[in-house]
Each structure stands twice: as C-alpha cells, then as structure tokens.
Design a protein around this motif. Structure first.
Motif, PDB file in Angstrom:
ATOM      1  N   GLN A 290       0.819  -1.198   0.000  1.00  0.00           N
ATOM      2  CA  GLN A 290       0.000   0.000   0.000  1.00  0.00           C
ATOM      3  C   GLN A 290       0.860   1.258   0.000  1.00  0.00           C
ATOM      4  N   VAL A 291       1.982   1.199   0.717  1.00  0.00           N
ATOM      5  CA  VAL A 291       2.887   2.345   0.763  1.00  0.00           C
ATOM      6  C   VAL A 291       3.417   2.644  -0.640  1.00  0.00           C
ATOM      7  N   PHE A 292       3.826   1.602  -1.354  1.00  0.00           N
ATOM      8  CA  PHE A 292       4.357   1.830  -2.702  1.00  0.00           C
ATOM      9  C   PHE A 292       3.276   2.411  -3.605  1.00  0.00           C
ATOM     10  N   THR A 293       2.049   1.880  -3.541  1.00  0.00           N
ATOM     11  CA  THR A 293       0.955   2.399  -4.375  1.00  0.00           C
ATOM     12  C   THR A 293       0.678   3.862  -4.049  1.00  0.00           C
ATOM     13  N   HIS A 294       0.720   4.187  -2.756  1.00  0.00           N
ATOM     14  CA  HIS A 294       0.517   5.583  -2.349  1.00  0.00           C
ATOM     15  C   HIS A 294       1.603   6.483  -2.942  1.00  0.00           C
ATOM     16  N   LEU A 295       2.865   6.078  -2.832  1.00  0.00           N
ATOM     17  CA  LEU A 295       3.964   6.894  -3.364  1.00  0.00           C
ATOM     18  C   LEU A 295       3.836   7.060  -4.874  1.00  0.00           C
ATOM     19  N   LEU A 296       3.441   5.995  -5.557  1.00  0.00           N
ATOM     20  CA  LEU A 296       3.353   6.037  -7.013  1.00  0.00           C
ATOM     21  C   LEU A 296       2.260   6.981  -7.480  1.00  0.00           C
ATOM     22  N   HIS A 297       1.133   6.972  -6.796  1.00  0.00           N
ATOM     23  CA  HIS A 297      -0.026   7.712  -7.297  1.00  0.00           C
ATOM     24  C   HIS A 297      -0.249   9.050  -6.607  1.00  0.00           C
ATOM     25  N   ARG A 298       0.294   9.243  -5.403  1.00  0.00           N
ATOM     26  CA  ARG A 298      -0.016  10.465  -4.678  1.00  0.00           C
ATOM     27  C   ARG A 298       1.196  11.349  -4.399  1.00  0.00           C
ATOM     28  N   SER A 299       2.413  10.873  -4.601  1.00  0.00           N
ATOM     29  CA  SER A 299       3.575  11.707  -4.267  1.00  0.00           C
ATOM     30  C   SER A 299       3.765  12.843  -5.265  1.00  0.00           C
ATOM     31  N   GLY A 300       3.305  12.654  -6.496  1.00  0.00           N
ATOM     32  CA  GLY A 300       3.554  13.653  -7.533  1.00  0.00           C
ATOM     33  C   GLY A 300       4.954  13.588  -8.095  1.00  0.00           C
ATOM     34  N   LEU A 301       5.778  12.644  -7.616  1.00  0.00           N
ATOM     35  CA  LEU A 301       7.166  12.541  -8.066  1.00  0.00           C
ATOM     36  C   LEU A 301       7.402  11.339  -8.964  1.00  0.00           C
ATOM     37  N   LEU A 302       6.572  10.304  -8.849  1.00  0.00           N
ATOM     38  CA  LEU A 302       6.759   9.068  -9.609  1.00  0.00           C
ATOM     39  C   LEU A 302       5.631   8.906 -10.620  1.00  0.00           C
ATOM     40  N   ARG A 303       5.908   8.109 -11.648  1.00  0.00           N
ATOM     41  CA  ARG A 303       4.892   7.817 -12.653  1.00  0.00           C
ATOM     42  C   ARG A 303       5.188   6.460 -13.269  1.00  0.00           C
ATOM     43  N   GLU A 304       4.240   5.965 -14.048  1.00  0.00           N
ATOM     44  CA  GLU A 304       4.383   4.679 -14.734  1.00  0.00           C
ATOM     45  C   GLU A 304       4.394   4.926 -16.247  1.00  0.00           C
ATOM     46  N   PRO A 305       5.541   5.001 -16.877  1.00  0.00           N
ATOM     47  CA  PRO A 305       5.552   5.178 -18.335  1.00  0.00           C
ATOM     48  C   PRO A 305       4.956   3.989 -19.068  1.00  0.00           C
ATOM     49  N   THR A 306       5.109   2.784 -18.488  1.00  0.00           N
ATOM     50  CA  THR A 306       4.432   1.592 -19.005  1.00  0.00           C
ATOM     51  C   THR A 306       3.870   0.832 -17.811  1.00  0.00           C
ATOM     52  N   ALA A 307       3.131  -0.219 -18.096  1.00  0.00           N
ATOM     53  CA  ALA A 307       2.461  -0.957 -17.018  1.00  0.00           C
ATOM     54  C   ALA A 307       3.452  -1.607 -16.058  1.00  0.00           C
ATOM     55  N   ASP A 308       4.679  -1.883 -16.507  1.00  0.00           N
ATOM     56  CA  ASP A 308       5.617  -2.601 -15.646  1.00  0.00           C
ATOM     57  C   ASP A 308       6.883  -1.809 -15.339  1.00  0.00           C
ATOM     58  N   THR A 309       6.855  -0.500 -15.525  1.00  0.00           N
ATOM     59  CA  THR A 309       8.032   0.319 -15.223  1.00  0.00           C
ATOM     60  C   THR A 309       7.641   1.553 -14.417  1.00  0.00           C
ATOM     61  N   VAL A 310       8.610   2.104 -13.713  1.00  0.00           N
ATOM     62  CA  VAL A 310       8.423   3.295 -12.891  1.00  0.00           C
ATOM     63  C   VAL A 310       9.600   4.233 -13.145  1.00  0.00           C
ATOM     64  N   ASP A 311       9.322   5.539 -13.197  1.00  0.00           N
ATOM     65  CA  ASP A 311      10.396   6.521 -13.240  1.00  0.00           C
ATOM     66  C   ASP A 311       9.948   7.790 -12.532  1.00  0.00           C
ATOM     67  N   PHE A 312      10.859   8.785 -12.441  1.00  0.00           N
ATOM     68  CA  PHE A 312      10.522  10.067 -11.845  1.00  0.00           C
ATOM     69  C   PHE A 312       9.861  10.955 -12.903  1.00  0.00           C
ATOM     70  N   VAL A 313       8.986  11.847 -12.432  1.00  0.00           N
ATOM     71  CA  VAL A 313       8.318  12.723 -13.387  1.00  0.00           C
ATOM     72  C   VAL A 313       9.329  13.597 -14.119  1.00  0.00           C
ATOM     73  N   HIS A 314      10.450  13.861 -13.483  1.00  0.00           N
ATOM     74  CA  HIS A 314      11.533  14.556 -14.176  1.00  0.00           C
ATOM     75  C   HIS A 314      12.866  14.150 -13.572  1.00  0.00           C
ATOM     76  N   ARG A 315      13.869  14.066 -14.429  1.00  0.00           N
ATOM     77  CA  ARG A 315      15.197  13.616 -14.003  1.00  0.00           C
ATOM     78  C   ARG A 315      15.755  14.493 -12.882  1.00  0.00           C
ATOM     79  N   THR A 316      15.407  15.758 -12.845  1.00  0.00           N
ATOM     80  CA  THR A 316      15.945  16.649 -11.830  1.00  0.00           C
ATOM     81  C   THR A 316      15.578  16.188 -10.427  1.00  0.00           C
ATOM     82  N   PHE A 317      14.346  15.699 -10.219  1.00  0.00           N
ATOM     83  CA  PHE A 317      13.952  15.209  -8.894  1.00  0.00           C
ATOM     84  C   PHE A 317      14.752  13.955  -8.526  1.00  0.00           C
ATOM     85  N   GLN A 318      15.029  13.114  -9.507  1.00  0.00           N
ATOM     86  CA  GLN A 318      15.854  11.932  -9.230  1.00  0.00           C
ATOM     87  C   GLN A 318      17.236  12.355  -8.773  1.00  0.00           C
ATOM     88  N   ASP A 319      17.838  13.308  -9.472  1.00  0.00           N
ATOM     89  CA  ASP A 319      19.184  13.762  -9.102  1.00  0.00           C
ATOM     90  C   ASP A 319      19.201  14.368  -7.701  1.00  0.00           C
TER      91      ASP A 319
END
Length: 992
Positions: free
Chosen positions: A546-575
């Motif tokens: 549940q924590v991971f689902t919350h971070l993915l959908h509510r943090s505003g920092l992560l997204r799913e470019p495809t059904a089985d991958t995750v990345d940051f909404v922008h590389r700057t936040f990752q850095d």
C-alpha cells in the motif's frame, strides 16, 4: 540569333506589361458561392467575353510592338528585317488562338507554358513562307508569351483558392478510387495506409497532452493540450563542418537540417520538443511552420526505455514493440516507411543511458542512418553527455537549446496562470514583477520545468518565493508530498498516512538505485521490493504494498511510463533525491568515483547543497585529487569546472577551500577550443571571475573566452562581454553579435552592440525587437544577416534605413516576399536562403543596384536562371544550395552575359548538354561528395583560371586532366589531391 539571346530579350521588364494587356483586370472568385463552373480562358481575355477592352486589331498592334521591342538594341536581328510584318501577324494569330482553347486557367497552368504554346500554334493558322530564323523566333516568342500569361494567372488572388478547390476535389476523388481499389484488391499498401491512420491517431492522442508541474493543485487539471502549452524555444549550434549556425526556432531545426543532435539542460524542454514534433507530424493540420513534417511517420524512441534491461537496440520492425505501443503493424511496415524516406525518427535521451552503452547507441544510429536515406533524425542529450563531434561525421548538425528569454518566461507565466484557473489570477502580475526585479528567482526560471515550479510555489505560498535551487526543491517537495492532498481534502485513498520526511526517505531509495545503476527507469517489481525493504524502518503501521501504491499515485514525483516500469516525473527530482541519499549515507567514494561522468554532474552539485561545511570541504578536496589524477586534459577540465560550479550550491565553504578551487580552475583558463569553452560555460556565472580580460589574452584565447562567457546566459555575463566590445578582432566582434539573442535585447544592444566597430562586421538580426533596437541606436549596418523570424514589415523598415552592401536573407513560407529588396541602391552581394518549396521571383531583386554576387537558395527563381539576366552587374553566381542543374538551366546559365565566377557541385556537371561551353567563366568553386571527375572541366570552362575544390568525403581528386588548360593559374583544395605535378610550375596548388 542564339536562342538564349532571344530569351534574354523576351525576358526584359518591358515585355511583361505588354502581355498583361491580354487579360482582363478583374478576376472572378474561387467559384464557391455560385454555380460550380470552372473559370474558362475566354472569360479572362481582354479581347473575348463580356469585358472586352481590346479588339482583334489591338491584339495585332500589341504583337507588332512586342516584335519591335525584342528587335531593339545592338547585335543581329533574330530574323530577316523584311519578315517583321509577317512574324508580327503570325504571333498575333497565336495570341488570338487563346480564346479558342477549351480549357480553364487551372488546366492551363497545369499544362505548362511549352505545351500551351504548342496548343496555340496548332490552333492558329500555320505561318506561310517564313524563314527558319523567323519560325524559330515565333516559337520562342509564343512560349515566352505563354510563360507570362500563366504567370499572370498564378498571381491572381482567385487562382490560389480555385487551385486548392480543384486539388482538394481531385485528391478526394483519387482517394475514393484508391479506397475502392484497395477494398477490391487488398494488399500491403492498403494495409499500410490503414495502419498508419490508426498509428498516427494513437501518437496524436498519446503525446498530445503535456504535464505542467504544479498546476495539479485544488481543482486544476495537471495536463494541458500540447498545442496550447507548447512554447517554442530557440536553439543555436554548429553544422557538421563546425560552422556556427544562426539562432532559430528549435522546432524548425528539421526544416533546415535532415539530422540534428540537440543538447539541452535538464528541464530545458527536450522531451517536450520531441512530443511536439511527433504530434505535428501525426495530427491533421500542421501547426505554423511545421508543414515540412507533413506526410512523415514519427517514431518516438526514448533510449531509457529501449535499454532498460540492457537489450540490444531494436531494428525498425521492433520500434513499436520496444516502446510499448499497443498496436501491431503489418509485417515490414516500418522498413517500408524508412526505405521510402518518410520517417521522422526521434531518439530521446542519449544522456539517460550509461556512458558505457553510448558507443553502442552511436553504432546503432550509424547503421540506421546509413541504411535509410531521406528521413529526418533528431537525437537529444544533455550538454556534456557526448563529445562535440559525436555524430558530426554522420552528417548531424549540433544544436543547443537556449534558456528561455524574458519574453518566453513571461508568456509561460501567463499561460500557466490561465491553466491553473481563476484562483491563480491574482498572483500572475506580482510574479511577473518579481521575475523582472528579483535576480535570484529570475536566474532559476530559465526553462519550462523551473518556471512551472516557480509559478506553483508562488501561488501555493501566497506570493512568497524561496531563494536558491535547493530551497526551491525543498519547497516543491513539501508542496507535493504533504500539502497537496491535505489542501485538496483527499483523505487517505490508499489507506496510508505518511508525513513528508518518511516519504522522502523511501523515494530517495529509488533515486539512489537508479543513479547508482545509470538508469532513469526501473521495473515496477524491483521498485516495489526496494520500497518494501525500507518500509519497516520508517513506519510499522502500513503494509509495504500500500505504501508503494501511495507513493506512485499520490507523491507527484513518480509515474508509470508503461504498465511494468516506474520513473521520476523529471530527471531533476531523481538527481536531487539521489544526492540527498548519498550524503545521508556519506557515500563520498561513490560521488568522487563518478566525478567525470556527465550523468552525475547535477547529483554532485546538489550533494554539496545537502552537505554540512566539513562534508563540503571533503567532497571538494576529493574532486581536486580526482582532477590531479585525470588521464587527459578534457577529463581534468570537466572535474575542475564541476568543482567550481558546485561552490554555488554549497551553503558554507571554508575560505581556504574556496580559494584553492578557484586557483586550480584558473589553471585551465582560458579555454583552448570551442568544446572547452562550452564546458567552462557549464560552470555558470562563477566562471566569469576566472576568465581574463582583453588586455591579458591573445586573439585566439580572447575569442574562446568570449565564446565561453556568451554561453553563460545570466545577465552577469553582459558586463564581461562588454569589456570586449572595443576589440579589433572581427572573430570576436562576430561572436558578440551572434550572442545577442541570448540576452535582453535593449541591455545588450546598449552595452555591446552600439559599441562594436562595424568594419567588415556582419550584423545578425534575429527578430523584430533587434531590428527596432538597431534603428533606435542609430546604427545603419552595411552588412546584414537577417533570419526568417523577422516580419516583412520589420524587414522593410530595416533595409530601407540601412540600404546594405552585403545581405544574407532567410525567408520561410510557400512564397518569399522579397519586395523590400527592390528599393536597395548599394547592394553588391546577396545570399538568399529559403525552403526547397519556397517560390520567389527575380523581379523582386534590385535591378538598379550594383549586384555582383548572388547566392541562390534551394529553389530556383520562378523565371529560371535566365531571369537573372536583368541584373546587369551580376558577375558571380553560387548554386551550391539548389537542385542539380538540368539541361535547360545550363542553357540559361550560359546565356548570362557577365558571369565569370561560378560555385556549383560536381553533380551539376552531369546535367550539362553535350557540347555546351561557358567560355566567359574564369573561376569555379566545385563542391563534391565522391571523387570528382575533373576531366569534364576543360571542355566546359576552356578559359578557366582559378579552381577551388571543396570535398564532403575522403575522395582524392586527380588534377592531371586539368593540364590541358593553358589559362589555369591557381588551384586550392581543402583535402588531399593527386596529379599536381602534371600542371607544371606556372600553376599554384595549395590548401585552404
């Protein structure tokens, strides 16, 4: 008389007005509001129909006048004098036959002037008893009359809408027939067409919306339609031959170049540009200026996705599957598209794959571009990810996205506040005022990502703006992770309640893993495992899933470019978060180990922002040790610049450490090349303190120092550049003019442009604002380079005031309006640059100016080369940009009376008619792509004195065939040659 000379006389300005009398002055409309009838030729003639202004007698008199005019002047007559009356009568009969042709104006233009002339001669009585010269003259005169008549048709306001109507109906009818045929006989072509329609619609929908970070607060939508949100940015750079290119719209780069390597900082808009190009090609109705993408099929290839598991980069038939496209194309479809040269290949993110894999990516690109000619290619990267010549030998023009101008920032801010809704309106003007007056914030808002964050935080904090990059990110994280859902009263949709700090701790674990592994995407399963492992340390109350689902959908920092991958909404936040994790864990060895890796540059800078004073000092000293042990100067320079750049991010640095960093960086100043200058510029305003002044540097070092400073687009660079405004070097003055577009127009104009010595300097004018500033400053340059973004009105004002001697003019669109040139009186050299499909007329060129040199654009004038005969001073002609010359163009060229200097390509020689000789030409500049066959030159140019050879390949020309030219005195080449000894001692052979 020679046919070319007859054509020259018939092309004179006096003939057009005579033939114009044949047509009625008023023209009907496109025929859309009345009966659906074509516009018949008879209704357009002044001696037929209801609006007669000429009688048959008048037409015969007009024909006699036309014959008299073409017989005027020195030299032999085109036919015997005693046949003049008979020739005039026969020409009148041909002209009168226009009224008997059963066709409309659109059909006549489609027919062409030569075929129309044949129809007239067939419809008119055959001429009796005329000599061969008279018959030849009559044929030529009739063709020229038809040429003028058709030209008049195309210039009528009603002709374009009528033609479009005819074309639209014809295309619709053809499309219906093809659909019927395809349905009756299904095959690969029908399958391809049907699939392409589905695929383009999919791309337009997928890439047709743009996320603007920060507007997803309260009731605002987080996305804009791309055609509303897209903000055109400017790009500057260098072509494959290392020549500087003028600033221009980045989204039009592929209109000028088939292959582009585009560099840009994080958040500068590279990926958004890729979306815009894909949608412009896929969606019906091209946006302004984007017609060059019509009919092209986009392939959007984000490298981070293609190499996520270290897979081999895909062949064309796997492009769609590798990028997660749900559509299945017909077998071989992508290969057929690229083989036909219809592809638009958009390769995004060279910097987002590990450095060790970039060589493999380059080989993949080379294989693709070598196998498929005629397509358009765009590759994006961060500025320092690859060397300056990484794709140069493959024909790629290198461009760099410029920071947003003040006007661009203001436009973005206004659009953002409109998209954010009525509640944001009160904050728009205060923010615009703050960006004009608050230097720290203005320096942050230089790209779309940072502008969006600044806008969001300004509204979210009711007009308060954090200062500095670290403070901006901290505020953004607080807004996204804790305040957004609370203020929207979202509750706990995933059953998880976490404060800001534990969310950051969990998300930075993902950022750390991605950065350590040189990735920007992670498999969802691995991401869930990383979070699940860390959850017990931050909360014991929430299930890890549940924590991971919350971070993915509510943090505003992560997204799913495809059904089985995750990345940051922008590389700057990752850095930013990876840097925090590295400092929290004190992995200083990992930081320093990657000091020369471009993917880690921002991570290291941000790490100093997170570190405490003693930790900052340790990181900086380790960077100096890394620079000392570097194997080459380029790596040493990169690490030292990184250390100097990082100083600005540190909250506190011991004075002795700061002094040591600056002293060591000074060792690699001044830069020694363009690439070094650009690397130094990455250090930002701090580098300006290291660069020497005019009195301390030789010309070459001063030039590279000015180049470095001019790539630091903060206003702090202007005072440094102003120190060189009085420098005598043309190279330095040219660089200063070239950089004008990167700064505030008025400030730079007053501080630098107004103080430049104009001697031999070509002033670059990119837009209306610069043109008006030149005039306001009282400057009247005699040498101008004008970009296509300048409006026709501003062009007229500028040329009228300057009356330049030398002009390079770029114009875009279906038709180039060159009328502003006609009033020029001093113009001696003109270089036109237009698109390959742009129409233009010699009639717009200043016939009264001493125009000696003309460089033609990709398209020849409507009148053909023969039209240039009206330029009585023309002695030098450059044809390197045009299509290869055909036999007719060669004949027009041979007829130009005074041209003695030519620039053309080796492929042009192949279209020369047999036995055609240009005995007036004394100098030739020949560009070649393969080994040129120089044995043709003595036959074409028997009195050649000078030859310049420019090669685009490694071929070695053999000069021996030129030995028969007794007039030859000078040969230059930009590469190796053979056979020079055969020319003898009287011929100088050298290099450029």
């Amino acid at each position: 008389m020679e046919p070319a000379l007859i054509g020259t006389r018939l092309a004179s300005a006096a003939i057009g007005p005579l033939l114009r009398k044949l047509l009625v002055s008023e023209a009907p409309g496109a025929g859309l509001t009345g009966p659906d009838r074509p516009v018949r030729l008879a209704s357009l003639l002044s001696f037929r129909g209801e609006k007669r202004t000429l009688t048959e007698k008048d037409v015969r008199k007009l024909a006699a006048t036309l014959v008299d005019r073409t017989c005027e002047g020195p030299g032999e007559r085109p036919f015997p004098a005693d046949e003049a009356e008979a020739v005039a009568g026969a020409l009148a009969a041909n002209l009168l036959a226009l009224g008997d042709l059963d066709m409309d104006d659109v059909q006549a233009v489609h027919l062409g002037h030569q075929a129309l002339a044949r129809r007239l001669r067939a419809a008119a009585p055959a001429p009796d008893g005329l000599s061969a010269d008279s018959v030849h003259y009559l044929e030529t005169a009739t063709e020229w009359a038809c040429r003028h008549v058709l030209e008049f048709f195309t210039r009528r306001p009603s002709f374009v809408p009528r033609t479009l109507v005819e074309q639209t109906r014809g295309q619709a009818a053809l499309s219906a027939k093809l659909d019927t045929m395809a349905a009756a006989h299904p095959g690969p072509l029908a399958e391809d067409a049907a699939f392409e329609r589905r695929y383009l619609a999919h791309l337009a929908k997928k890439h047709g919306r743009l996320t603007i970070y920060g507007i997803d607060l309260r009731d605002s939508s987080p996305e804009w339609p791309l055609d509303v949100a897209y903000l055109s940015l400017e790009a500057t750079g260098r072509d494959p031959h290392d020549h500087a290119t003028a600033p221009g719209r980045a989204d039009l780069a592929l209109a000028r170049h088939d292959r582009v390597l585009l560099r840009g900082l994080a958040g500068s808009g590279k990926t958004t540009l890729v979306q815009w190009l894909a949608v412009s090609a896929a969606a019906p109705g091209a946006a302004d200026g984007m017609a060059h993408l019509h009919g092209r099929v986009p392939f959007v290839l984000p490298l981070r996705t293609l190499t996520r598991h270290g897979e081999r980069l895909p062949v064309p038939d796997r492009f769609l599957a590798a990028t997660g496209c749900p559509l299945t194309p017909p077998d071989g479809w992508a290969d057929r598209v690229l083989a036909a040269g219809r592809g638009l290949v958009l390769v995004d993110g060279i910097d987002e794959i590990p450095e060790a894999e970039r060589g493999r990516a380059r080989d993949w690109l080379r294989d693709l571009t070598g196998a498929y000619e005629g397509n358009r290619w765009l590759v994006t990267s961060r500025p320092t990810a690859v060397d300056g010549d990484w794709l140069a030998r493959d024909g790629f023009t290198e461009l760099t996205l410029s920071p947003m101008t003040r006007a661009g920032v203001a436009t973005f801010v206004r659009r953002w506040h409109r998209a954010a809704g009525p509640g944001a309106a009160p904050y728009e003007q205060p923010l615009l005022d703050a960006l004009r007056s608050d230097s720290p914030v203005a320096q942050l808002a230089t790209n779309p990502l940072m502008c969006g964050l600044v806008c969001a935080l300004h509204r979210d904090r009711h007009g308060y703006l954090p200062r500095g990059r670290k403070a901006l990110y901290e505020a953004a994280l607080a807004m996204l992770l804790s305040r957004r859902d609370r203020e929207r009263d979202m509750g706990t949709p995933y059953g998880v309640t976490l404060d800001e700090a534990p969310q950051i701790q969990l998300i930075q674990r993902l950022a750390y893993w991605l950065t350590r592994n040189g990735r920007t995407e992670i498999d969802r399963a691995r991401a869930e495992a990383i979070v699940a492992e860390a959850v017990p340390a931050v909360t014991a109350e929430c299930p890890p899933g549940q924590v991971f689902t919350h971070l993915l959908h509510r943090s505003g920092l992560l997204r799913e470019p495809t059904a089985d991958t995750v990345d940051f909404v922008h590389r700057t936040f990752q850095d930013y978060l990876a840097a925090k994790a590295l400092v929290d864990n004190w992995d200083i060895g990992v930081l320093v180990e990657h000091a020369s890796d471009d993917q880690w540059e921002d991570v290291i800078r941000m790490a100093l922002g997170h570190a405490r004073p003693r930790e900052c000092a340790e990181i900086l000293r380790e960077l100096l040790r890394t620079a000392d042990t570097a194997e080459d100067r380029a790596t040493r320079l990169r690490v030292l610049v990184l250390a100097a750049t990082a100083l600005e991010h540190a909250t506190e640095v011991a004075p002795e450490v700061r002094a040591e960093i600056l002293a060591r960086t000074a060792e690699i100043v001044p830069p020694r090349s363009f690439d070094e200058a650009r690397q130094l510029a990455a250090g930002g305003p701090a580098v300006l303190r290291l660069l020497g002044g005019p009195g301390e540097l030789d010309e070459r070092s001063a030039s590279y120092s000015v180049t470095a400073a001019s790539h630091i687009t903060a206003e702090a660079a202007v005072p440094y550049l102003a120190r060189f405004a009085g420098h005598p070097s043309l190279m330095i003055r040219s660089q200063l003019i070239h950089a004008w577009s990167r700064y505030d127009t008025r400030l730079y104009g007053e501080e630098i442009v107004a103080r430049l010595d104009p001697t031999d300097l070509r002033y670059t004018v990119a837009d209306d604002e610069q043109a008006d500033e030149l005039l306001r400053l009282g400057l009247r340059p005699s040498r101008l380079e004008i970009h296509g973004e300048l409006s026709d009105e501003a062009l007229t004002r500028l040329l009228g005031a300057c009356d330049p001697v030398t002009l390079r003019l770029r114009r875009h669109g279906a038709r180039a309006d060159l009328s502003a040139l006609s009033a020029l009186t001093r113009l001696a050299s003109l270089a036109l640059e237009t698109g390959g499909d742009t129409a233009w007329s010699v009639a717009d060129l200043p016939a009264s100016a001493p125009l000696a040199h003309v460089e033609l654009p990709e398209s020849l004038p409507e009148e053909g080369l023969g039209g240039l005969a009206r330029l009585g001073s023309l002695t030098s002609l450059e044809l390197l940009r045009t299509e290869p010359l055909n036999a007719g163009t060669w004949r027009d060229l041979a007829a130009l009376p005074a041209v003695h200097t030519l620039s053309l390509t080796e492929t042009d020689l192949r279209g020369r008619p047999a036995h055609l000789v240009l005995d007036r030409v004394r100098a030739v500049r020949l560009a070649y792509y393969d080994v040129p066959a120089l044995d043709e030159l003595p036959r074409i140019f028997p009195f050649l004195e000078r030859l310049d050879l420019h090669g685009e390949s490694g071929g070695v020309p053999d000069l021996a065939p030129l030995a028969v030219l007794s007039s030859l005195r000078h040969v230059r080449a930009d590469g190796a040659v053979t056979g020079a000894e055969a020319l003898g001692p009287s011929v100088w052979v050298g290099r450029f």
